[in-house]
Each structure stands twice: as C-alpha cells, then as structure tokens.
Design an enzyme around this catalytic site. Structure first.
Site, short mmCIF file in Angstrom:
data_model
loop_
_atom_site.label_atom_id
_atom_site.label_comp_id
_atom_site.label_asym_id
_atom_site.label_seq_id
_atom_site.Cartn_x
_atom_site.Cartn_y
_atom_site.Cartn_z
CG HIS A 199 -6.31 -55.40 13.89
ND1 HIS A 199 -4.98 -55.62 13.61
CD2 HIS A 199 -6.56 -56.10 15.02
CE1 HIS A 199 -4.46 -56.43 14.53
NE2 HIS A 199 -5.40 -56.72 15.38
CD GLU B 286 -5.10 -56.29 9.78
OE1 GLU B 286 -4.49 -55.98 8.76
OE2 GLU B 286 -5.04 -55.64 10.84
CG HIS C 8 2.58 -53.13 11.03
ND1 HIS C 8 3.04 -52.03 11.71
CD2 HIS C 8 1.52 -53.59 11.74
CE1 HIS C 8 2.31 -51.87 12.79
NE2 HIS C 8 1.38 -52.78 12.84
N1 PXP Z 1 -1.33 -55.77 9.03
C1 PXP Z 1 -1.63 -56.00 10.33
C2 PXP Z 1 -1.68 -57.40 10.80
C3 PXP Z 1 -1.90 -54.94 11.21
O1 PXP Z 1 -2.18 -55.19 12.50
C4 PXP Z 1 -1.90 -53.62 10.71
C5 PXP Z 1 -2.26 -52.50 11.62
O2 PXP Z 1 -3.60 -52.63 12.00
C6 PXP Z 1 -1.58 -53.43 9.36
C7 PXP Z 1 -1.29 -54.51 8.54
C8 PXP Z 1 -1.54 -52.06 8.75
O3 PXP Z 1 -0.48 -51.33 9.31
P1 PXP Z 1 -0.42 -49.76 9.09
O4 PXP Z 1 -1.60 -49.18 9.82
O5 PXP Z 1 0.90 -49.38 9.70
O6 PXP Z 1 -0.49 -49.50 7.62
#
Ligand code: PXP
Length: 253
Positions: free
Chosen positions: A44, A75, A205
């Site tokens: 990301h 992302e 997330h």
């Molecule tokens: N999906 C998106 C769109 C995110 O921004 C993130 C964090 O970068 C994640 C998934 C993954 O979340 P986590 O780091 O809490 O597993």
C-alpha cells in the site's frame, strides 16, 4: 472454495525505514512469505512513503513476474498524485502492472484505511480510472463497507471485486460485542449479494489469528490481505510460521 492469502508487506518496510539502509529487505521477506506458501503479496504505497516506497513496488513487481500463479496486489487511493519522489498511484501502477489493484478512499494524512468508498459521491470519477486499470490488465477491487446499495454501485462503475473493510468486525470480535452476530450477518449478506451480481469478494483490515476463522465462516471470500497482525505474530513465531498459521485457517475452512 478456499481463500487466497495475500501478505501485506507494509510493516516490514516500516521497520526498514526506521534506519538507513535496506534492513530488513522487503523483497527477501516477500520471498519468505512465498516460500511458506502465501498466494500473493500486497503493498500500500502512500505519497509520504512512510512504509512502502516506489522502488519496493518495482522490485516486488520484478520478483513476482517470474512466479506463475502468485498475485501482486497494489492498494491505494488512485487520486494520489505525484509528490517528491512519489510518482503518483496511477503512474506507479502503470510501471508495476500488478495483477490486482485495490482502490481505497484514504486521504494522505490517514493513519490507515478506515472506511469503504461512498460511490454515490465518488463513483463517476472512478469509472475512467477503473477502465484505465483494465486496459493495463489489472483486476480492480474496491474497498467497501458491507452495504448492498454501495456494492451495486461498485458493479455499476466496473469493478471486478470488492474488498470488504473488516475493521468493524475485528473491533466487535475483540470486544466480545453483543452485535457481533448481527454484524457478521451483514458481511455474509454483502458477500453473497456481491457474488450474485458477479463481483468477487476480498476482505481485509485488522484480521488476525483470533478473528480470521470466524470471519471466513461466512463463505465465499476469494482473498484476504493481512499485514499488521501477521507481522506482529512473526515476531514471536517467525515469518514463515506465521504465514503458515494464517494459511491453515484460509485453506482449512
Ligand atoms: N486492506 C486495505 C485496503 C488496507 O489499507 C490494509 C492496511 O494496509 C489492509 C487490507 C491490511 O490490514 P492489516 O494491516 O490490518 O492486516
């Protein structure tokens, strides 16, 4: 159907960025995840380059070019433009050509993504972006809350998948909240509605080893992308063992 695990490498880059040099090496740790069986890698990149930098994106793209069946997922907010050494989200994607782009409505100063798109407001602006990503050969997923009307709009603007924002689920799970079952029903309905109208369904997330299995009981989740908790687990378990622990849940339900 089993769920694909895409490991988000942001936090490896965050540790690397706290010192000069390339330690830990993000690509090497990506390779450890793949050797442990991960189905894909996620990054990301953000304009402030707080974790993943453009050069990481390109190096991972090169690594994954040689790996059949392993997906690269980038992302980010597609409207994030060039600033300093950050070329802008779309320019980066044009260079890296990931398998999947997950578009997220986060602003530059957000700590992390914390809501899905409101497509009544931002749908029209996304249409040409989604078309451009399709021309580049990317599958397009939109980060969404479990809201059926919004999911219909995701289909209407041309998305291939949605990624359900699981932050509220994770918070309710942690708090043993009495609304957890009702919330899970919303996610279940959202996932089945999305599939009915032809969308694939990802989720992500705040998923972790405690809450992932119950979430996947809703069925039909194509992919989870997990970074923060998996990296924390890796501190205790080692990265390969942590990836295998998540894979066991993803493949075991
Ligand atoms: N999906 C998106 C769109 C995110 O921004 C993130 C964090 O970068 C994640 C998934 C993954 O979340 P986590 O780091 O809490 O597993």
């Amino acid at each position: 159907m089993t769920t694909q695990l895409s490991v988000n490498l942001n936090k490896i880059a965050l540790i690397r960025n706290s010192r000069e040099g390339n330690y830990p090496d993000v690509v090497h740790h990506g390779q450890i995840c793949l050797d442990a069986g991960a189905d894909g890698l996620t990054v990301h990149p953000r304009p402030d380059q707080r974790h993943i930098r453009p050069e990481d994106v390109m190096a991972l793209s090169e690594l994954l070019e040689t790996k059949d069946g392993i997906e690269f997922n980038i992302e980010g907010n597609p409207h994030a433009g060039a600033t300093g050494r950050y070329p802008g989200f779309m320019a980066l994607v044009q260079q890296a050509r990931p398998d999947q782009c997950t578009l997220v409505p986060d602003s530059d100063d957000q700590l992390t993504s914390d809501h899905g798109f409101d497509l009544t407001r931002s749908g029209e602006a996304l249409k040409p972006i989604i078309a451009e990503l399709h021309d580049l050969g990317c599958r397009v997923s939109l980060f969404m809350d479990p809201d059926l009307e919004q999911i219909d709009l995701a289909r209407a603007v041309g998305a291939d998948r949605i990624e359900l924002y699981t932050g509220p689920y994770a918070a309710a799970h942690k708090a043993h909240n009495s609304e957890l079952d009702a919330l899970l029903d919303r996610y279940r309905l959202a996932a089945s509605h999305a599939r009915e109208i032809g969308l694939g369904v990802n989720a992500g997330h705040d998923l972790n080893l405690d809450n992932l299995e119950q979430f996947l009981h809703i069925r039909g989740i194509d992919e989870v992308s997990i970074g923060h908790a998996l990296t924390v687990d890796a501190l205790q378990m080692g990265l390969a063992a942590a990836v295998r622990a998540y894979l066991k849940i993803c493949k075991g339900h």
